[in-house]
Scaffold this motif. Structure first.
Motif, short mmCIF file in Angstrom:
data_model
loop_
_atom_site.label_atom_id
_atom_site.label_comp_id
_atom_site.label_asym_id
_atom_site.label_seq_id
_atom_site.Cartn_x
_atom_site.Cartn_y
_atom_site.Cartn_z
N TYR A 178 0.86 -1.23 0.09
CA TYR A 178 0.02 0.07 -0.04
C TYR A 178 0.94 1.21 -0.17
CZ TYR A 178 -3.53 3.34 1.45
OH TYR A 178 -4.39 4.44 1.85
N LEU A 179 0.96 1.83 -1.15
CA LEU A 179 2.14 2.96 -1.41
C LEU A 179 2.07 4.26 -0.11
CD1 LEU A 179 4.41 3.56 -3.01
CD2 LEU A 179 2.93 4.82 -4.60
N PRO A 180 0.82 4.59 0.14
CA PRO A 180 1.14 5.63 1.09
C PRO A 180 1.82 5.02 2.38
CG PRO A 180 -1.11 5.65 0.19
CD PRO A 180 -0.40 4.51 -0.49
N SER A 181 1.64 3.93 2.59
CA SER A 181 2.61 3.59 3.79
C SER A 181 4.34 3.76 3.75
CB SER A 181 2.50 1.93 4.09
OG SER A 181 1.08 1.38 4.30
N ALA A 182 4.71 4.18 2.69
CA ALA A 182 6.01 4.64 2.55
C ALA A 182 6.27 5.83 3.60
CB ALA A 182 6.36 4.91 1.16
N LEU A 183 5.16 6.82 3.93
CA LEU A 183 5.41 7.76 4.81
C LEU A 183 5.78 7.46 6.24
CD1 LEU A 183 2.50 9.99 3.99
CD2 LEU A 183 4.74 10.36 3.21
N PHE A 184 5.53 6.20 6.29
CA PHE A 184 6.02 5.71 7.89
C PHE A 184 7.51 5.63 7.89
CE2 PHE A 184 1.57 4.48 8.29
CZ PHE A 184 1.36 4.58 9.41
N ILE A 185 8.22 5.78 7.08
CA ILE A 185 9.73 5.87 7.10
C ILE A 185 9.91 7.25 7.87
CG2 ILE A 185 10.16 7.12 4.93
CD1 ILE A 185 12.53 4.46 6.47
N ILE A 186 9.21 7.94 7.81
CA ILE A 186 9.15 9.37 8.41
C ILE A 186 9.12 9.05 10.17
CG2 ILE A 186 8.30 11.63 9.05
CD1 ILE A 186 7.17 11.54 6.33
N TRP A 187 8.17 8.07 10.41
CA TRP A 187 7.78 7.62 11.66
C TRP A 187 9.15 6.91 12.27
CZ3 TRP A 187 7.03 1.89 12.46
CH2 TRP A 187 6.94 1.77 13.71
N ALA A 188 9.66 6.02 11.43
CA ALA A 188 11.04 5.08 11.96
C ALA A 188 12.04 6.19 11.98
CB ALA A 188 11.38 4.34 10.72
N ALA A 189 12.28 7.09 11.03
CA ALA A 189 13.47 8.04 11.52
C ALA A 189 13.38 8.80 12.56
CB ALA A 189 13.53 8.83 10.36
N LEU A 190 12.28 9.48 12.86
CA LEU A 190 11.94 10.14 14.00
C LEU A 190 12.27 9.63 15.21
CD1 LEU A 190 8.91 12.46 13.07
CD2 LEU A 190 11.44 12.95 13.31
N SER A 191 11.79 8.28 15.31
CA SER A 191 11.73 7.41 16.43
C SER A 191 13.08 6.85 16.64
CB SER A 191 11.03 6.11 16.16
OG SER A 191 9.67 6.37 16.12
N LEU A 192 13.92 6.63 15.68
CA LEU A 192 15.39 6.46 15.85
C LEU A 192 16.30 7.60 16.40
CD1 LEU A 192 16.14 3.89 13.11
CD2 LEU A 192 16.03 3.32 15.00
N VAL A 193 16.01 8.73 15.89
CA VAL A 193 16.72 9.97 16.11
C VAL A 193 16.42 10.50 17.65
CG1 VAL A 193 16.63 12.39 15.89
CG2 VAL A 193 16.96 11.01 13.91
N LEU A 194 15.10 10.32 17.87
CA LEU A 194 14.67 10.88 19.37
C LEU A 194 14.70 10.06 20.32
CD1 LEU A 194 11.49 12.59 18.26
CD2 LEU A 194 13.55 13.85 18.56
N TYR A 195 14.97 8.58 20.16
CA TYR A 195 14.64 7.74 21.34
C TYR A 195 15.82 6.62 21.27
CZ TYR A 195 10.24 10.19 21.20
OH TYR A 195 9.29 11.13 21.22
#
Length: 469
Positions: A177-194
């Motif tokens: 499901y192509l819009p799920s590609a936006l979840f790379i933002i979720w992963a990047a922010l989670s890795l950066v912040l936590y």
């Protein structure tokens, strides 16, 4: 029900799955309305089974791995709605079991219970359209796997090379499901912040995300379909908008209780922060980011229906469990869950079975396949439908690549362009439809631009329907 699932014993998985089947079995055995997206997915699988390549020979915006699944189901079961619903139930079982296992095994909550699985199972029944094997449902499975790997990183002092898996799972989710590609933002922010991940580990995560997508691009390049892949998938996420299929009242009604419970659960955290260790607080924060990114996907949805909001279920279920945990009186929590369960089941069965006559709420009438505009005797013919209503395909087969109207406009609404006319003529020559169903009034202009086609077709007594001579 909450008190029953509060105990944490392995046999409760059987109880949880029994409850899921108890809810779904009446509808799996009862004839249900066929939805236009379901018919579209069945047609894609059928066409791929005939040797047609998605995007090059089938103009549709369904993501490639979803198309592959529909092709597999068509090979095994043919054009079967029950196969879609049965496969969706298996995927739902995986998500419920995995979500419950993950939250307990990682001690995401203060207590180990089966409430996470119970609430997740309830929220998977936003509406009867959530029973089907949608691309969003399949994609959410891999987002959950990414969450599981990310939670493992949260427990450690620093990130490890396993962050590759996080990106890889999100890349696979995007290919469902192509819009799920936006979840790379979720992963990047989670890795950066936590997690304190290094630049190398961020690069690994990004590489994991891009790797499956690059493999798919290479496949289409080698099969002379890269331009079609770009136009019908990558660019289509900004172009395909079948909002005429939407039912906003049913959508709001379906999301009201899960969103309400999720918000109440989130607000309850402000009075109980001290109860949770740092790891649990980090999980709360990355789930907030998940919800925020899920909201961003709304602008990329091809249509609005409860089924395309299934990526909201994990954060809604996650925060809702906190609400029931933090209610001080057990009977209030039990009463609240019972009311939520009853109302959601009422909407669920009302949509599927029409329990209350003349009440359209939950029925998703705009999404349902309607009576075919073709005469009753026309069956098992190769036809072309020009427009969003695919109903005539139900007892017939699609001809030409123009399956998705939003993508077919690239040629059929651009008939002042010589190249577009040539493309249409070539597609008609390779796979001539026996009938044309014109909902968009473009055939007249097409026949003016291509007289050779006009000579091959004649009007029928049914408005907008043309027959090959």
């Amino acid at each position: 029900m909450l008190s029953f699932f509060r105990s944490y014993f392995p046999y409760q998985y059987i109880s949880l799955l029994a409850l899921l089947l108890l809810v779904r079995l009446p509808l799996l055995l009862h004839p249900m309305p066929l939805l236009i997206p379901e018919l579209n997915w069945l047609l894609v699988g059928e066409q791929m089974g005939h040797g047609h390549l998605l995007y090059r020979d089938i103009w549709d915006s369904v993501s490639p791995l979803s198309g592959l699944v529909y092709w597999g189901l068509n090979t095994l079961f043919g054009r079967s709605l029950l196969a879609l619903h049965g496969a969706a139930t298996l995927v739902s079982v995986f998500q419920i079991v995995y979500f419950n296992y993950l939250t307990n095994n990682r001690d995401v909550y203060s207590d180990r219970t089966f409430w996470p699985g119970l609430v997740y199972a309830l929220f998977l029944h936003l509406s009867f359209d959530c029973l089907t094997l949608s691309p969003v449902l399949m994609s959410t499975s891999f987002l959950l796997l990414a969450f599981g790997t990310l939670a493992k990183q949260m427990e450690r002092r620093g990130a490890t090379d396993e962050v590759f898996e996080v990106g890889f799972y999100i890349g696979i989710a995007a290919l469902f499901y192509l819009p799920s590609a936006l979840f790379i933002i979720w992963a990047a922010l989670s890795l950066v912040l936590y997690t304190g991940a290094t630049f190398r580990q961020h690069s690994l995560s990004l590489f994991g995300f891009l790797f499956p997508i690059a493999v798919m691009v290479l496949f289409y390049y080698l099969n002379d379909g890269l331009d079609d892949f770009n136009r019908n998938l990558l660019s289509s996420v900004f172009r395909v908008r079948q909002y005429s299929l939407s039912d906003f009242q049913s959508l709001v009604a379906a999301l009201l209780i899960p969103l309400g419970l999720g918000v109440l659960g989130f607000l309850s955290l402000f009075n109980t922060t001290s109860r949770y260790v740092n790891f649990q607080q980090r999980i709360q924060q990355i789930m907030m980011i998940w919800f925020g990114v899920a909201v961003l996907t709304i602008v990329l949805m091809p249509f609005l229906a409860p089924m395309v909001f299934l990526s909201f279920v994990p954060p809604m279920a996650y925060f809702s469990v906190y609400y029931f945990e933090n209610v001080r009186k057990a009977w209030l929590a039990e009463a609240g869950f019972s009311i939520a369960f009853g109302l959601m089941m009422l909407l669920f069965y009302q949509g599927a079975l029409g329990l209350i006559p003349r009440l359209e709420l939950g029925r998703l009438s705009n999404l349902q396949v309607k009576a075919s505009p073709l005469p009753a005797g026309i069956k098992n013919q190769r036809i072309l439908i020009i427009g969003e209503d695919l109903s005539a395909y139900y007892q017939n087969y699609p001809a030409t690549p123009y399956l998705n109207w939003d993508l077919a406009k690239y040629d059929l609404k651009n008939l002042d362009n010589y190249e577009a006319v040539i493309n249409v003529f070539d597609n008609f020559r390779k796979d001539p439809p026996a009938y044309i169903v014109d909902h968009e009034n473009v055939v007249g202009k097409l026949f003016q631009r291509a007289p050779a086609l006009a000579a091959r077709y004649e009007k029928t007594t049914t408005a907008g329907v043309y027959k090959r001579k």
